[in-house]
Each structure stands twice: as structure tokens, then as C-alpha cells.
Design an enzyme around this catalytic site. Structure first.
Site, PDB file in Angstrom:
ATOM      1  N   ASP A 199       9.570  16.292   9.696  1.00 41.68           N
ATOM      2  CA  ASP A 199       9.165  15.825   8.368  1.00 41.68           C
ATOM      3  C   ASP A 199       7.660  15.990   8.170  1.00 41.68           C
ATOM      4  O   ASP A 199       6.992  15.095   7.657  1.00 41.68           O
ATOM      5  CB  ASP A 199       9.583  14.369   8.177  1.00 41.68           C
ATOM      6  CG  ASP A 199       9.661  13.976   6.703  1.00 41.68           C
ATOM      7  OD1 ASP A 199       9.792  14.880   5.850  1.00 41.68           O
ATOM      8  OD2 ASP A 199       9.609  12.774   6.399  1.00 41.68           O
ATOM      9  N   VAL A 220       5.421  -0.612   2.469  1.00 44.21           N
ATOM     10  CA  VAL A 220       4.387  -0.790   3.485  1.00 44.21           C
ATOM     11  C   VAL A 220       3.325  -1.742   2.941  1.00 44.21           C
ATOM     12  O   VAL A 220       2.873  -1.592   1.799  1.00 44.21           O
ATOM     13  CB  VAL A 220       3.732   0.553   3.868  1.00 44.21           C
ATOM     14  CG1 VAL A 220       2.670   0.327   4.952  1.00 44.21           C
ATOM     15  CG2 VAL A 220       4.772   1.549   4.355  1.00 44.21           C
ATOM     16  N   ILE A 266       0.817  -1.217   0.000  1.00 42.36           N
ATOM     17  CA  ILE A 266       0.000   0.000   0.000  1.00 42.36           C
ATOM     18  C   ILE A 266       0.846   1.260   0.000  1.00 42.36           C
ATOM     19  O   ILE A 266       0.307   2.382  -0.029  1.00 42.36           O
ATOM     20  CB  ILE A 266      -0.956   0.023   1.210  1.00 42.36           C
ATOM     21  CG1 ILE A 266      -0.180  -0.141   2.531  1.00 42.36           C
ATOM     22  CG2 ILE A 266      -2.018  -1.057   1.069  1.00 42.36           C
ATOM     23  CD1 ILE A 266      -1.052  -0.045   3.775  1.00 42.36           C
ATOM     24  N   GLY A 267       2.145   1.123   0.024  1.00 44.20           N
ATOM     25  CA  GLY A 267       3.014   2.299   0.012  1.00 44.20           C
ATOM     26  C   GLY A 267       4.453   1.902  -0.212  1.00 44.20           C
ATOM     27  O   GLY A 267       4.846   0.767   0.059  1.00 44.20           O
ATOM     28  N   GLU A 268       5.215   2.855  -0.726  1.00 48.66           N
ATOM     29  CA  GLU A 268       6.632   2.584  -0.972  1.00 48.66           C
ATOM     30  C   GLU A 268       7.394   3.900  -0.998  1.00 48.66           C
ATOM     31  O   GLU A 268       6.889   4.927  -1.455  1.00 48.66           O
ATOM     32  CB  GLU A 268       6.820   1.857  -2.303  1.00 48.66           C
ATOM     33  CG  GLU A 268       8.226   1.357  -2.524  1.00 48.66           C
ATOM     34  CD  GLU A 268       8.315   0.375  -3.692  1.00 48.66           C
ATOM     35  OE1 GLU A 268       9.348  -0.284  -3.828  1.00 48.66           O
ATOM     36  OE2 GLU A 268       7.333   0.287  -4.469  1.00 48.66           O
ATOM     37  N   GLY A 269       8.595   3.894  -0.471  1.00 50.50           N
ATOM     38  CA  GLY A 269       9.432   5.084  -0.468  1.00 50.50           C
ATOM     39  C   GLY A 269      10.872   4.717  -0.225  1.00 50.50           C
ATOM     40  O   GLY A 269      11.247   3.537  -0.285  1.00 50.50           O
TER      41      GLY A 269
END
Length: 386
Positions: A210, A90, A82-85
Site C-alpha cells: 500500500d 486517528v 488528525i486523520g480519518e479513513g
């Protein structure tokens, strides 16, 4: 939005043992980068540190095995991502309660990229800070997995699941329903209360470092919760004026004095909050290179439309279709301007920001049904997105 690490690069893109994370694991290079600011001849007593507070409360965090989390995500199935960075990926997962009884819990599992030292340091910071803080507008860390085994190093974090993704996704993703005005204010207020708690609600001051729209997550009721504490730092203690650190964060959100000097204070967070205030108002990212040159940098563009001018409404997100009270919008813009004051000490405290947002919310409620151009407009801005 890409992250930056050290502005020197001119913003170029760039089954074993388990143990509780310890702050002592930080490298020498990190400890030398977090020097305290200049102090006067007299020193004030230091409050307890995050490390001390964490040692008191770490038992509240659940320690998972790697196999438990692999099973929870069907082997880290890419369909559950559901997410990536830069930090890693994630996944949405399902875990069993710690006692093995009851209904499985839906969670978000962050699998950190541990190839570099930065990922490990951010993991430590996440566990330490989220193991200490307790506020309804901060995402809850449920547990972690820390393994140094024959198959390598594994660092995973398990959070409460936030079904409505991030503020960024709803503001800038064309496929998402438009966030109504009232919902935007509620999100801003929740995020501000989370920051105010970090700045003044603990034994130690916490600088988030952040704050950005992608780090404001939304639960099933669109309640805002701050996430991603990998870059958080303890604030200056005693009579110190600042913390000196390597400059990290996300381009466009960092306060100018922090970028120029590496001197970090809570005023840096307030600048970042001002940036997000304008993102909420305009529906534009802080940097959009596909727009005409004069419109690419959000903070430069909005200067052409002061809050008290007749042209001000031209910057408001067109997706709102004039369903917002113009007086409240002007108040938000003025608040943003005060947060973006070049003199850091002249920026409002987060407690003042919270007060101003409550006033703007009250103005919006008392003028419900009015718009920027009509007194008989639709009440659609009161609806929450589905």
C-alpha cells in the site's frame, strides 16, 4: 484517495479482557486468499515467519487499557482528530511513560473501525509487522489496546506522533508551503530506504502492498517514515514465485499484474513507488477528474513528455518555480519509468532505486543555485519548509 477492495466492483466506493494479537486469529477466508505461488519440485528451507519473529519481540510493545487511551484523547475529542479513513480515525493524544514517571509523550492513536472483519485483520497485521520491524524510515508502533468486552470490541494502535503529517498533504494541499526540490528528494530517499529494508533487511521478505503518498509520514525534520501496515504481507518463500491474495489497496497505485492476477511480489511495491516519483515531480495526484480528459490520469499524461525530450520540463510542478536542476529531474523521471515497466521482473530492485536517488541528490547538491532555465537561479530549493 479512496481504497478499493476487490476490483470486481469496478472501483465503487464503499472495559474487558486484553490479549496479545495472534496471527492464528485470521479467518479461513484470509488464509485461503494468501496461497503461495507455484513452486518447482525441490523446496528450499523456509525462513522464520513474521509470526515467529513477533513472538520473540512482542514484549517490546506496550499494552494499554481503553481508559488510558480515552483519557489521552480527552474522550476521543473530535478536535484532536488528525486523520480519518476506511480503517477508522486517528487522534493526537498524550500518554504517560509506562513507569508513570517523566514527561508525557505526544502520540498518534488509531481507533479502528471493527464493524467488519477487514478492520480486525488489518489490526493484526499492523501489530505483527510493526512489532517486528526496526528501521528509521518506518513509523514506530509504541503499543496497542485489544479489548473484547461487554461494551463491544475495541482495537486501538498507538504510534509515534509525526508532526508534519503526510507527503500527500504537502504535495496537494494548497494551504501547505511548497516542498522544495531538495526536500522532495530527501523524502523519496527515506521512503525508498524503508522499502528496501522491508524487501531485503529482515529474515522474511515483506511486501508493503500500500505504498502511496498518504502513507509516507513526515517527522519534525521532514524525515520520511512509512506507515499503515494493515495490508502488508510476507513475501513468497523458498522457490515460490509470488503470493496470491485478494486484490486490495488504493486505485492508481496498484501494479497492473497484481490487479489482473492477484499475484503479489515485491515488484508490486516498486510500481507503486514509480507512481509516487511522478507525483513528486509533477505535484499532481495519480487521478484528477477535474482536469481535461487527456490530463486526468497522471501516468498517461506524462507519457507525452519523455524525460529526454525538450518538452519534459512542462510536467514539472509549477510550484517549484524552476528551482530544480533539470538533469536531476530527468534522472528521477527515467527512474520512475523503469519502476513502471510493464514487465515486473525488469523493474529495478529497491536497492538500485536507493542508489539512483542518492545519485540524483548528489547531482542536485553539485548544481545548487541552478535551475531548469538559468544558471543563476535562486537557492530557494535548498530551504526546508517551516
Amino acid at each position: 484517495m479512496k481504497c478499493f477492495f476487490a476490483f470486481k466492483d469496478k472501483f465503487k466506493n464503499k472495559g474487558g479482557s486484553r490479549s496479545a494479537p495472534e496471527l492464528q486469529s485470521k479467518s479461513k477466508s484470509d488464509s485461503s486468499a494468501v496461497k503461495r505461488g507455484t513452486k518447482s519440485s525441490s523446496s528450499l528451507p523456509s525462513p522464520r515467519s513474521i509470526q515467529e519473529l513477533y513472538k520473540e519481540r512482542e514484549q517490546k510493545l506496550r499494552v494499554f487499557t481503553y481508559n488510558e487511551l480515552r483519557e489521552a484523547t480527552n474522550g476521543f475529542n473530535r478536535l484532536l482528530k488528525i486523520g480519518e479513513g476506511g480503517f477508522g480515525s486517528v487522534y493526537k493524544g498524550t500518554i504517560k511513560p509506562s513507569d508513570g514517571q517523566g514527561v508525557p509523550i505526544v502520540v498518534a492513536i488509531k481507533k479502528l473501525n471493527t464493524k467488519g472483519l477487514q478492520g480486525h485483520k488489518e489490526f493484526l497485521a499492523e501489530v505483527q509487522f510493526l512489532g517486528v520491524v526496526n528501521h528509521p524510515n518506518l513509523v514506530k508502533l509504541l503499543g496497542y489496546c485489544s479489548i473484547d468486552g461487554e461494551r463491544g470490541i475495541q482495537r486501538l494502535l498507538v504510534y509515534e506522533f509525526m508532526p508534519n503529517r503526510s507527503l500527500e498533504a504537502h504535495l496537494f494541499n494548497r494551504a501547505s508551503p511548497t516542498l522544495p526540490w531538495k526536500t522532495r528528494l530527501d523524502i523519496l530517499l527515506g521512503a525508498a530506504e524503508g522499502l528496501a529494508y522491508l524487501h531485503g533487511g529482515l529474515d522474511v521478505q515483506v511486501i508493503y502492498r500500500d505504498f502511496k503518498s498518504s502513507n509516507v509520514l513526515l517527522d519534525e525534520d521532514f524525515k520520511a517514515k512509512l506507515s499503515d501496515f494493515g495490508l502488508a504481507r510476507e513475501g513468497p518463500q523458498g522457490d515460490h514465485t509470488h503470493v496470491s491474495t485478494a486484490v486490495v489497496g488504493t486505485y492508481g497505485y496498484a501494479a497492473p499484474e497484481y490487479v489482473e492476477t492477484g499475484h503479489l511480489t515485491i515488484h508490486s511495491d516498486i510500481w507503486s513507488f514509480g507512481v509516487v516519483l511522478y507525483e513528486i515531480l509533477t505535484g499532481r495526484r495519480v487521478l484528477e477528474r477535474n482536469r481535461p480528459t487527456v490530463e486526468q490520469k497522471l501516468l498517461e499524461w506524462v507519457k507525452q513528455f519523455p524525460a529526454d525530450s525538450g518538452r519534459f520540463s512542462m510536467i514539472i510542478d509549477p510550484k517549484l518555480r524552476n528551482q530544480y536542476p533539470i538533469a536531476a529531474a530527468r534522472k528521477i523521471a527515467k527512474l520512475a519509468d523503469s519502476c513502471l515497466n510493464k514487465n515486473a521482473k525488469d523493474r529495478p530492485a529497491m536497492s538500485q532505486v536507493v542508489k539512483s536517488l542518492k545519485e540524483a541528490t548528489q547531482m542536485s547538491e553539485t548544481t545548487a543555485g541552478t535551475s531548469s532555465s538559468s544558471s543563476s537561479g535562486s537557492k530557494s530549493f535548498q530551504r526546508k519548509p517551516k
